[in-house]
Write an enzyme that holds these catalytic residues in place. Structure first.
Site, PDB file in Angstrom:
ATOM      1  N   ASN A 103      -7.202  -7.349  -1.841  1.00 56.69           N
ATOM      2  CA  ASN A 103      -5.949  -7.411  -1.490  1.00 56.69           C
ATOM      3  C   ASN A 103      -4.820  -5.917  -1.949  1.00 56.69           C
ATOM      4  O   ASN A 103      -5.430  -5.021  -2.378  1.00 56.69           O
ATOM      5  CB  ASN A 103      -5.568  -8.002  -2.056  1.00 56.69           C
ATOM      6  CG  ASN A 103      -6.084  -9.799  -2.269  1.00 56.69           C
ATOM      7  OD1 ASN A 103      -6.044  -9.635  -1.073  1.00 56.69           O
ATOM      8  ND2 ASN A 103      -5.810 -10.709  -2.428  1.00 56.69           N
ATOM      9  N   ASP A 105      -1.454  -5.997  -1.875  1.00 52.86           N
ATOM     10  CA  ASP A 105      -0.122  -6.079  -1.564  1.00 52.86           C
ATOM     11  C   ASP A 105       0.207  -6.162  -3.176  1.00 52.86           C
ATOM     12  O   ASP A 105       1.023  -6.619  -3.777  1.00 52.86           O
ATOM     13  CB  ASP A 105      -0.677  -7.187  -1.731  1.00 52.86           C
ATOM     14  CG  ASP A 105      -1.326  -8.764  -2.813  1.00 52.86           C
ATOM     15  OD1 ASP A 105      -1.893  -8.739  -3.801  1.00 52.86           O
ATOM     16  OD2 ASP A 105      -1.687  -9.995  -1.837  1.00 52.86           O
ATOM     17  N   HIS A 120      -9.226  -1.815  -1.623  1.00 51.57           N
ATOM     18  CA  HIS A 120      -8.970  -2.093   0.192  1.00 51.57           C
ATOM     19  C   HIS A 120      -7.933  -1.287  -0.150  1.00 51.57           C
ATOM     20  O   HIS A 120      -7.417  -0.947   1.510  1.00 51.57           O
ATOM     21  CB  HIS A 120      -8.904  -3.020   0.967  1.00 51.57           C
ATOM     22  CG  HIS A 120     -10.571  -3.776   1.103  1.00 51.57           C
ATOM     23  ND1 HIS A 120     -10.615  -4.796   1.906  1.00 51.57           N
ATOM     24  CD2 HIS A 120     -11.527  -2.861   1.123  1.00 51.57           C
ATOM     25  CE1 HIS A 120     -12.012  -5.100   1.356  1.00 51.57           C
ATOM     26  NE2 HIS A 120     -12.458  -3.902   1.692  1.00 51.57           N
ATOM     27  N   CYS A 128      -1.598  11.449   4.852  1.00 46.89           N
ATOM     28  CA  CYS A 128      -1.309  11.703   6.173  1.00 46.89           C
ATOM     29  C   CYS A 128      -2.567  12.207   6.224  1.00 46.89           C
ATOM     30  O   CYS A 128      -3.337  12.925   6.056  1.00 46.89           O
ATOM     31  CB  CYS A 128      -0.387  13.868   5.055  1.00 46.89           C
ATOM     32  SG  CYS A 128      -0.134  14.403   6.870  1.00 46.89           S
ATOM     33  N   CYS A 131      -3.033  16.566   5.848  1.00 45.50           N
ATOM     34  CA  CYS A 131      -2.813  17.133   4.830  1.00 45.50           C
ATOM     35  C   CYS A 131      -3.185  16.770   4.272  1.00 45.50           C
ATOM     36  O   CYS A 131      -3.746  17.450   2.770  1.00 45.50           O
ATOM     37  CB  CYS A 131      -1.575  18.444   4.940  1.00 45.50           C
ATOM     38  SG  CYS A 131      -0.467  16.719   4.948  1.00 45.50           S
ATOM     39  N   CYS A 149       4.144  13.028   7.902  1.00 43.11           N
ATOM     40  CA  CYS A 149       4.977  14.312   6.982  1.00 43.11           C
ATOM     41  C   CYS A 149       5.419  15.247   6.985  1.00 43.11           C
ATOM     42  O   CYS A 149       5.606  16.019   7.916  1.00 43.11           O
ATOM     43  CB  CYS A 149       2.781  14.788   6.589  1.00 43.11           C
ATOM     44  SG  CYS A 149       2.430  15.754   5.513  1.00 43.11           S
ATOM     45  N   GLY A 188     -10.718 -17.166  -3.882  1.00 42.44           N
ATOM     46  CA  GLY A 188     -10.165 -16.486  -2.531  1.00 42.44           C
ATOM     47  C   GLY A 188     -10.338 -15.638  -1.355  1.00 42.44           C
ATOM     48  O   GLY A 188      -9.828 -15.049  -0.882  1.00 42.44           O
ATOM     49  N   SER A 190     -13.337 -15.259   1.663  1.00 39.48           N
ATOM     50  CA  SER A 190     -14.360 -15.507   2.242  1.00 39.48           C
ATOM     51  C   SER A 190     -15.846 -14.833   2.264  1.00 39.48           C
ATOM     52  O   SER A 190     -16.842 -15.485   3.062  1.00 39.48           O
ATOM     53  CB  SER A 190     -14.191 -15.444   3.930  1.00 39.48           C
ATOM     54  OG  SER A 190     -13.903 -13.849   4.329  1.00 39.48           O
TER      55      SER A 190
END
Ligand code: NAD
Length: 250
Positions: A103, A105, A120, A128, A131, A149, A188, A190
């Protein structure tokens, strides 16, 4: 049946100080953040195949940023639910060693877990594409999209889009945690996004007990998991925490 499995899970957790949690979008559903595959919410309007690929981002960063800005607002207003807080409490009690999350979040850190591997990336940092300079999200205005940027390159969240490599450091740390753990709680997910789906397999090969927590069976259930606790992540992890607490006291 599930009561027996809660007991078995609590006993496995209690016996070990090398428990690793591996989490996916399903753990945050009860915080109001929709996962990719269940019906409803953001992803019915923004097809991940169309919006969450790096090719889509390069082709039209402004369009993808429209989705990212809306998703960012949802993530900013979301709070950890009892599944996140149970994992944080299990860390405080000395059982959970780390959380590997797919996640973006930040809810595990908000709940209090201190060793979180963001496999992830995160929606809270931007990079950026020209750069490589990184920014905290709060430093950047999203009034005009895409944000740029100082060097005028296009900024992208550090979130890993489909088609992008996993950050090397996060990958190495996740492999190490998976190889070395004694119990892996797979919550949680898949387990169809690669290479993240290899993490429980690696834990199993290293001899860990793999326990799934999910509302439904996955491809791990039959071949990798030792057992599955079917149901809501929030209710199930709170039940495991309660049982661990009870067993410690007895
Ligand atoms: P997924 O959408 O493919 O699968 C979610 C899984 O969670 C499913 O197996 C579903 O049965 C289960 N689930 C849903 N609600 C649940 C609940 N309340 N309790 C227990 N289980 C529940 O998600 P994924 O496997 O994580 O893969 C999707 C990719 O997209 C990942 O990279 C993911 O992290 C990312 N994503 C992240 C967020 C977030 O940061 N919150 C949200 C959507 C997608």
């Amino acid at each position: 049946m599930k009561e027996d499995l809660i007991q078995k899970t609590a006993e496995a957790v209690l016996r070990s100080n090398k428990v690793v949690a591996f989490t996916g979008a399903g753990i945050s559903v009860e915080s109001g953040i929709p996962d990719f595959r269940s019906a409803g919410g953001l992803w019915e309007r923004f097809d991940p195949a169309e919006y969450a690929t790096i090719e889509a981002f390069h082709a039209n960063p402004q369009k993808v940023w429209t989705m990212l800005r809306e998703m960012g607002n949802l993530l900013e207003s979301s709070r950890p639910n009892p599944a996140h807080t149970a994992l944080a409490q299990l860390e405080k009690m000395g059982h959970i060693r780390s959380v590997i999350t797919q996640n973006i979040d930040h809810l595990h850190q908000d709940a209090g877990n201190t060793r979180v591997i963001e496999y992830h990336g995160s929606h809270k940092r931007l990079i950026c594409l020209s750069c490589g300079r990184q920014y905290e999200k709060g430093e950047v205005s999203l009034d005009t999209l895409p944000p740029l940027c100082r060097c005028t390159g296009v900024l992208k969240p550090t979130v890993v889009f489909f088609g992008e490599p996993i950050p090397w450091g996060a990958h190495l740390q996740a492999m190490e945690e998976a190889r070395d753990c004694e119990v892996m709680l797979v919550v949680g997910t898949s387990a169809i996004v690669s290479p993240a789906c290899d993490i429980p397999v690696m834990a199993k090969r290293g001899g860990a007990v793999v326990v799934e927590v999910n509302r439904e069976e996955t491809q791990l259930t039959r071949y990798v998991s030792d057992w599955i606790l079917k149901g809501s992540a929030a209710r199930t992890l709170q039940a495991v925490l309660d049982r661990v607490t009870g067993l410690r006291g007895s």
